[in-house]
Design a protein around this motif. Structure first.
Motif, PDB file in Angstrom:
ATOM      1  N   ALA A   1       0.832  -1.208   0.000  1.00  0.00           N
ATOM      2  CA  ALA A   1       0.000   0.000   0.000  1.00  0.00           C
ATOM      3  C   ALA A   1       0.864   1.255   0.000  1.00  0.00           C
ATOM      4  CB  ALA A   1      -0.927  -0.005   1.220  1.00  0.00           C
ATOM      5  N   SER A   2       1.951   1.251   0.779  1.00  0.00           N
ATOM      6  CA  SER A   2       2.838   2.417   0.839  1.00  0.00           C
ATOM      7  C   SER A   2       3.488   2.688  -0.507  1.00  0.00           C
ATOM      8  CB  SER A   2       3.916   2.195   1.906  1.00  0.00           C
ATOM      9  OG  SER A   2       3.350   2.011   3.173  1.00  0.00           O
ATOM     10  N   VAL A   3       3.973   1.630  -1.156  1.00  0.00           N
ATOM     11  CA  VAL A   3       4.635   1.805  -2.461  1.00  0.00           C
ATOM     12  C   VAL A   3       3.639   2.326  -3.499  1.00  0.00           C
ATOM     13  CG1 VAL A   3       5.770   0.600  -4.355  1.00  0.00           C
ATOM     14  CG2 VAL A   3       6.407   0.078  -1.991  1.00  0.00           C
TER      15      VAL A   3
ATOM     16  N   ILE B   1      13.042  11.030  -9.052  1.00  0.00           N
ATOM     17  CA  ILE B   1      14.084  10.621  -8.102  1.00  0.00           C
ATOM     18  C   ILE B   1      13.529  10.599  -6.679  1.00  0.00           C
ATOM     19  CG2 ILE B   1      16.267  11.317  -7.042  1.00  0.00           C
ATOM     20  CD1 ILE B   1      17.095  12.381  -9.819  1.00  0.00           C
ATOM     21  N   MET B   2      12.764  11.641  -6.324  1.00  0.00           N
ATOM     22  CA  MET B   2      12.175  11.701  -4.986  1.00  0.00           C
ATOM     23  C   MET B   2      11.191  10.561  -4.769  1.00  0.00           C
ATOM     24  SD  MET B   2      13.628  14.067  -3.356  1.00  0.00           S
ATOM     25  CE  MET B   2      12.553  14.028  -1.929  1.00  0.00           C
ATOM     26  N   THR B   3      10.395  10.261  -5.795  1.00  0.00           N
ATOM     27  CA  THR B   3       9.441   9.150  -5.692  1.00  0.00           C
ATOM     28  C   THR B   3      10.171   7.834  -5.508  1.00  0.00           C
ATOM     29  OG1 THR B   3       7.837  10.318  -7.094  1.00  0.00           O
ATOM     30  CG2 THR B   3       7.565   7.936  -6.876  1.00  0.00           C
ATOM     31  N   LEU B   4      11.280   7.660  -6.244  1.00  0.00           N
ATOM     32  CA  LEU B   4      12.061   6.425  -6.134  1.00  0.00           C
ATOM     33  C   LEU B   4      12.656   6.273  -4.735  1.00  0.00           C
ATOM     34  CD1 LEU B   4      13.303   3.937  -7.488  1.00  0.00           C
ATOM     35  CD2 LEU B   4      15.228   5.376  -8.204  1.00  0.00           C
TER      36      LEU B   4
ATOM     37  N   VAL C   1       4.067   6.095  -5.164  1.00  0.00           N
ATOM     38  CA  VAL C   1       4.267   6.213  -6.613  1.00  0.00           C
ATOM     39  C   VAL C   1       3.107   6.973  -7.266  1.00  0.00           C
ATOM     40  CG1 VAL C   1       4.457   4.928  -8.775  1.00  0.00           C
ATOM     41  CG2 VAL C   1       5.698   4.148  -6.753  1.00  0.00           C
ATOM     42  N   ALA C   2       1.870   6.669  -6.852  1.00  0.00           N
ATOM     43  CA  ALA C   2       0.704   7.349  -7.426  1.00  0.00           C
ATOM     44  C   ALA C   2       0.728   8.840  -7.123  1.00  0.00           C
ATOM     45  CB  ALA C   2      -0.575   6.718  -6.895  1.00  0.00           C
TER      46      ALA C   2
END
Length: 397
Positions: free
Chosen positions: A33-35, A270-273, A39-40
């Motif tokens: 759920a966190s990932v 990059i921040m999302t990754l 990402v969304a």
């Protein structure tokens, strides 16, 4: 034993220990759920940032870069109007240019009856309304006749209405700007989005603005290209023409919003990754929890394993049984996590006012990763079960 039978046994084992199964899956649920959520939100935020900077049209901004000598002689050279009406007309003749958006702006004091406020006054051409999509909430927009005739009319932002007019309907009222009267004919829709600050603004036809305040030139020019492929060529031709016309050495340049947009996209990705990777740590923790419970399950079912092996079950069949049970646990957790992540992303986008982009690649990746976690962390317990000695297993109590 077939795969179907193994799956049935796995579900039976999960249902037989509901609370334990839920607690085991909790780490996987939170991780997936966190990932999905991160990402969304990251992709939605990236799209919002890009749209705020570039809009929906193919545009590039033309600006004037004063030389060092000009800056030394006139520190306010950046603020001066540097585009003439003739420049606007010549830019419109460039083959790749669809529209030329021209405007001038300045902070001035606006007054309605006894109330005053410092407001950004914009003198705009007709293309400004079309390209920047100024939408009207009440009244009407500026039309061609207003621009050609230089009528003393204007449209205001919601913030200006709230500050100056309070409870009064502004339509048809006269507002005074630096001693000049203008009739209000329309109120803009309230802006939405990440960079919507509710600025106090009044928009006037460019001819009206220039005649009322003694302005002759424009200080902001944006070109809309006919297509995205024409952006670079349009910018090149525009700067070459302006530099030659004004006898400048590369003083006129273009500010390509697409390049800024791409830079923003790289930063947000990059921040999302990074944040997604941190969220993914909980998946690893959840996998350890699965392995721990599966080891407990193997211990509890030692006698069952001994009976199965005594009846002819092979090591491979025992290994497969416990691997499928481990995968089932993590897969169910992954599906619940995806649903929670998607729901959470939708709620965040609803309150934040930006799109929630849940890609199928991320969803499928979440499911695949859940299964991989099940295989990796289920291998040790499954291998332990497969290697149990049947005689010792039957003696186990």
């Amino acid at each position: 034993m077939s795969i179907i039978e193994n799956i049935r046994m796995a579900f039976s084992s999960v249902l037989a220990h509901k609370l334990r199964s839920i607690l085991t899956m909790l780490g996987i649920i939170i991780g997936v759920a966190s990932v999905i959520l991160v990402v969304a939100i990251g992709q939605g935020g990236e799209q919002m940032l890009k749209s705020q900077f570039t809009g929906s049209s193919n545009t590039i901004e033309v600006f004037y870069q004063p030389s060092d000598e000009e800056m030394q002689s006139n520190p306010n050279a950046y603020m001066e109007s540097t585009f003439t009406q003739s420049d606007i007309e010549d830019l419109g003749e460039i083959q790749e240019v669809s529209k030329v958006v021209a405007s001038s702006s300045e902070f001035m004091q606006a007054r309605f009856r006894e109330d005053t406020a410092d407001v950004s006054i914009y003198g705009i051409n007709q293309a400004y309304i079309e390209v920047n999509e100024l939408k009207i909430d009440s009244g009407r927009n500026l039309v061609e006749g207003d621009f050609i005739g230089g009528r003393r009319v204007g449209i205001i932002s919601q913030a200006t209405q709230e500050e100056l007019f309070k409870e009064t309907d502004p339509l048809g009222e006269v507002v005074w700007v630096n001693g000049q009267p203008f009739e209000i004919i329309g109120v803009l829709e309230k802006p939405t989005g990440l960079f919507s600050f509710g600025s106090m603004e009044i928009y006037l036809p460019s001819n009206t603005y220039r005649a009322s305040f003694g302005k002759t030139d424009f200080n902001q020019v944006t070109l809309q290209a006919k297509s995205a492929e024409d952006l670079q060529e349009a910018g090149k031709k525009a700067t070459t023409m302006l530099n030659q016309k004004h006898d400048k050495d590369e003083a006129y340049q273009v500010f390509n919003m697409e390049e800024i947009s791409e830079g923003i996209g790289q930063v947000t990705r990059i921040m999302t990754l990074i944040i997604g990777s941190i969220a993914g740590i909980s998946l690893f923790v959840g996998g350890i929890g699965v392995m721990n419970i599966m080891l407990v399950s193997v211990t509890e079912r030692t006698c069952e394993i001994g009976i199965r092996k005594a009846l002819g079950a092979t090591k491979r069949q025992i290994l497969t049984q416990f691997l499928i049970e481990s995968i089932t646990l993590t897969l169910i957790g992954g599906i619940i996590g995806i649903l929670l992540g998607a729901g959470g992303a939708s709620l965040v986008s609803l309150f934040a006012g930006w799109p929630s982009l849940i890609s199928w690649q991320v969803v499928l990746g979440g499911l695949a990763f859940s299964m991989i976690i099940g295989v990796i962390f289920g291998m040790l317990p499954a291998n332990k079960a497969a290697r149990l000695d049947p005689i010792e297993s039957l003696r186990y109590e």
